[in-house]
Design a protein around this motif. Structure first.
Motif, PDB file in Angstrom:
ATOM      1  N   ALA A 150     -23.324  28.867  22.513  1.00  0.00           N
ATOM      2  CA  ALA A 150     -21.926  29.252  22.730  1.00  0.00           C
ATOM      3  C   ALA A 150     -21.306  28.322  23.774  1.00  0.00           C
ATOM      4  CB  ALA A 150     -21.841  30.700  23.207  1.00  0.00           C
ATOM      5  N   PHE A 151     -20.238  27.635  23.379  1.00  0.00           N
ATOM      6  CA  PHE A 151     -19.514  26.748  24.279  1.00  0.00           C
ATOM      7  C   PHE A 151     -18.130  27.335  24.547  1.00  0.00           C
ATOM      8  CE2 PHE A 151     -22.559  24.026  22.130  1.00  0.00           C
ATOM      9  CZ  PHE A 151     -23.037  23.221  23.157  1.00  0.00           C
ATOM     10  N   ASN A 152     -17.674  27.245  25.790  1.00  0.00           N
ATOM     11  CA  ASN A 152     -16.350  27.776  26.114  1.00  0.00           C
ATOM     12  C   ASN A 152     -15.260  26.745  25.816  1.00  0.00           C
ATOM     13  OD1 ASN A 152     -16.350  25.935  28.226  1.00  0.00           O
ATOM     14  ND2 ASN A 152     -16.544  27.470  29.837  1.00  0.00           N
ATOM     15  N   HIS A 153     -14.038  27.033  26.266  1.00  0.00           N
ATOM     16  CA  HIS A 153     -12.896  26.170  25.970  1.00  0.00           C
ATOM     17  C   HIS A 153     -13.006  24.796  26.616  1.00  0.00           C
ATOM     18  CE1 HIS A 153     -12.162  28.425  29.658  1.00  0.00           C
ATOM     19  NE2 HIS A 153     -11.411  27.416  30.063  1.00  0.00           N
ATOM     20  N   ARG A 154     -13.885  24.653  27.610  1.00  0.00           N
ATOM     21  CA  ARG A 154     -14.130  23.353  28.239  1.00  0.00           C
ATOM     22  C   ARG A 154     -15.338  22.653  27.628  1.00  0.00           C
ATOM     23  NH1 ARG A 154      -9.682  21.606  30.862  1.00  0.00           N
ATOM     24  NH2 ARG A 154      -8.943  23.073  32.447  1.00  0.00           N
ATOM     25  N   HIS A 155     -15.853  23.216  26.550  1.00  0.00           N
ATOM     26  CA  HIS A 155     -17.073  22.746  25.897  1.00  0.00           C
ATOM     27  C   HIS A 155     -18.256  22.747  26.871  1.00  0.00           C
ATOM     28  CE1 HIS A 155     -18.876  21.393  22.218  1.00  0.00           C
ATOM     29  NE2 HIS A 155     -19.570  20.469  22.881  1.00  0.00           N
ATOM     30  N   VAL A 156     -18.289  23.761  27.714  1.00  0.00           N
ATOM     31  CA  VAL A 156     -19.420  23.984  28.609  1.00  0.00           C
ATOM     32  C   VAL A 156     -20.320  25.035  27.966  1.00  0.00           C
ATOM     33  CG1 VAL A 156     -20.127  24.834  30.878  1.00  0.00           C
ATOM     34  CG2 VAL A 156     -18.092  23.382  30.654  1.00  0.00           C
ATOM     35  N   LEU A 157     -21.617  24.783  27.956  1.00  0.00           N
ATOM     36  CA  LEU A 157     -22.565  25.737  27.387  1.00  0.00           C
ATOM     37  C   LEU A 157     -22.669  26.955  28.308  1.00  0.00           C
ATOM     38  CD1 LEU A 157     -24.669  26.317  25.168  1.00  0.00           C
ATOM     39  CD2 LEU A 157     -26.371  25.177  26.614  1.00  0.00           C
ATOM     40  N   VAL A 158     -22.271  28.133  27.801  1.00  0.00           N
ATOM     41  CA  VAL A 158     -22.220  29.334  28.637  1.00  0.00           C
ATOM     42  C   VAL A 158     -23.060  30.472  28.080  1.00  0.00           C
ATOM     43  CG1 VAL A 158     -19.956  28.797  29.604  1.00  0.00           C
ATOM     44  CG2 VAL A 158     -20.110  30.128  27.480  1.00  0.00           C
ATOM     45  N   GLY A 159     -23.767  30.226  26.996  1.00  0.00           N
ATOM     46  CA  GLY A 159     -24.601  31.281  26.430  1.00  0.00           C
ATOM     47  C   GLY A 159     -25.308  30.804  25.185  1.00  0.00           C
TER      48      GLY A 159
END
Length: 359
Positions: A150-159
């Motif tokens: 799961a990547f957030n709106h910043r394309h950071v892996l958060v899950g």
């Protein structure tokens, strides 16, 4: 005489122990149900959340969820029991950490075999999702797993969630399924088809892949979102993300409080004309079962406009998800059809690597 407020202050962990359910501590603040890894108790607030079912609340709700009794019976149980009062603990939220070890870049063969043989998903669909960077084969406690990221709106892996690739003897849960610790459950796993101006929500990534394969010709400018359960908070986040992307204002999302996502969504519904101008922006493609229908009702309670696209019921099961439909269309001989597909696309697709297409 104890009031309802007093009853709600009773420790959830003590309640669980009295019911013979040994929740296990997974961090300084969080406990987890021994059989459901998405069922968490939060010590700091003395509340619980069953993420895959979009259920949660206080001590009274907790008793109802664990036992299936009604409100009056839950209150009576709390009054007659001898529970300790909850003491609030101030604990800093721990960030997500990607703690599995990925296999080599070219080693995706076990995951591909599972998706094709167990789930009936084609090479072309696997390749499409793989190129989006959301899948990997890895080791979790020496066991091979398929990772959905799961990547957030910043394309950071958060899950991330883990799907086991080694079959176990246990018939109820033949494969490991687990959400990685400290995942930000409101984000979801998403893939974009074109430039998204609509959202389609499924319960799992497997269902999203199946839905894509069944509806590929009609999916234009769509973001497919796998909620990893049934989560209105995920719908709220993804709606806000879509709007922020359209307005080129992603920094707006950086300051959002995840615990208030439903409040933000309600405000959007009540104070703007967004959904009147875009009434078809949301499609719920959840499982056709009691939990899915209950979730649809909860979304309706928000006065949230949405389209429904449910898989048709399979008579032999009395319920269905999109992977059930995909597999049923490939029966009676799934293996034969897969082999035919391999022959048909053999000159165009390469399947030895993880997600490459051209020979």
């Amino acid at each position: 005489m104890e009031t309802l407020k007093d009853l709600k202050q009773k420790s959830l962990i003590a309640i669980a122990e009295s019911l013979g359910i040994p929740f296990k501590r997974i961090s300084s603040d969080i406990y987890e149900h021994p059989e459901h890894d998405s069922f968490k108790v939060f010590m700091r607030t003395n509340t619980f959340k069953w993420f895959s079912r979009d259920q949660g609340g206080d001590a009274i709700d907790f008793v109802q969820t664990l036992t299936g009794v009604g409100f009056k019976e839950a209150v009576s149980y709390l009054k007659t029991g001898n529970f300790q009062l909850h003491k609030e603990e101030l604990v800093k939220k721990e960030p997500f950490r990607y703690y599995v070890t990925e296999d080599g870049q070219e080693d995706f063969h076990l995951a591909r075999r599972y998706l094709k043989e167990e789930r009936g998903i084609s090479d072309s669909t696997i390749n499409f999702f793989g190129r989006q960077g959301i899948m990997a084969q890895a080791l979790y406690r020496h066991e091979p797993v398929l990772v959905f990221k799961a990547f957030n709106h910043r394309h950071v892996l958060v899950g991330a969630s883990l799907q086991g690739l080694k079959r176990h003897i246990d018939e109820k849960r033949p494969y490991l399924k687990r959400t990685m610790k400290h995942s930000e459950g409101h984000v979801g796993v998403s893939v974009d088809i074109g430039k998204p101006n609509r959202l389609v929500f499924t319960e799992s990534v497997i269902d999203a892949m199946s839905y894509f394969e069944l509806h590929q010709s009609s999916l234009k400018n769509t973001r497919l979102v796998a909620m990893d359960g049934l989560k209105r908070s995920c719908i709220a986040y993804q709606i806000l993300r879509l709007i922020a992307g359209e307005k080129k204002n992603l920094p707006f999302l950086d300051s959002l409080n995840p615990s208030k996502l439903l409040t933000y969504l309600t405000t959007l519904i009540e104070t703007t004309t967004y959904f009147k101008e875009s009434p078809d922006v949301i499609t719920l493609a959840v499982d056709h079962d009691k939990a899915g229908l209950d979730f649809i009702g909860k979304c309706s309670d928000l006065s949230l406009p949405f389209q429904l696209d449910l898989p048709h019921l399979l008579e032999e099961k009395g319920k269905s998800d999109w992977n059930d439909i995909l597999k049923s269309q490939k029966n009676p001989s799934l293996e034969s059809l897969i082999n035919q597909a391999r022959i048909q696309i053999g000159t165009k697709e390469k399947t030895t690597g993880p997600f490459t297409l051209e020979v």
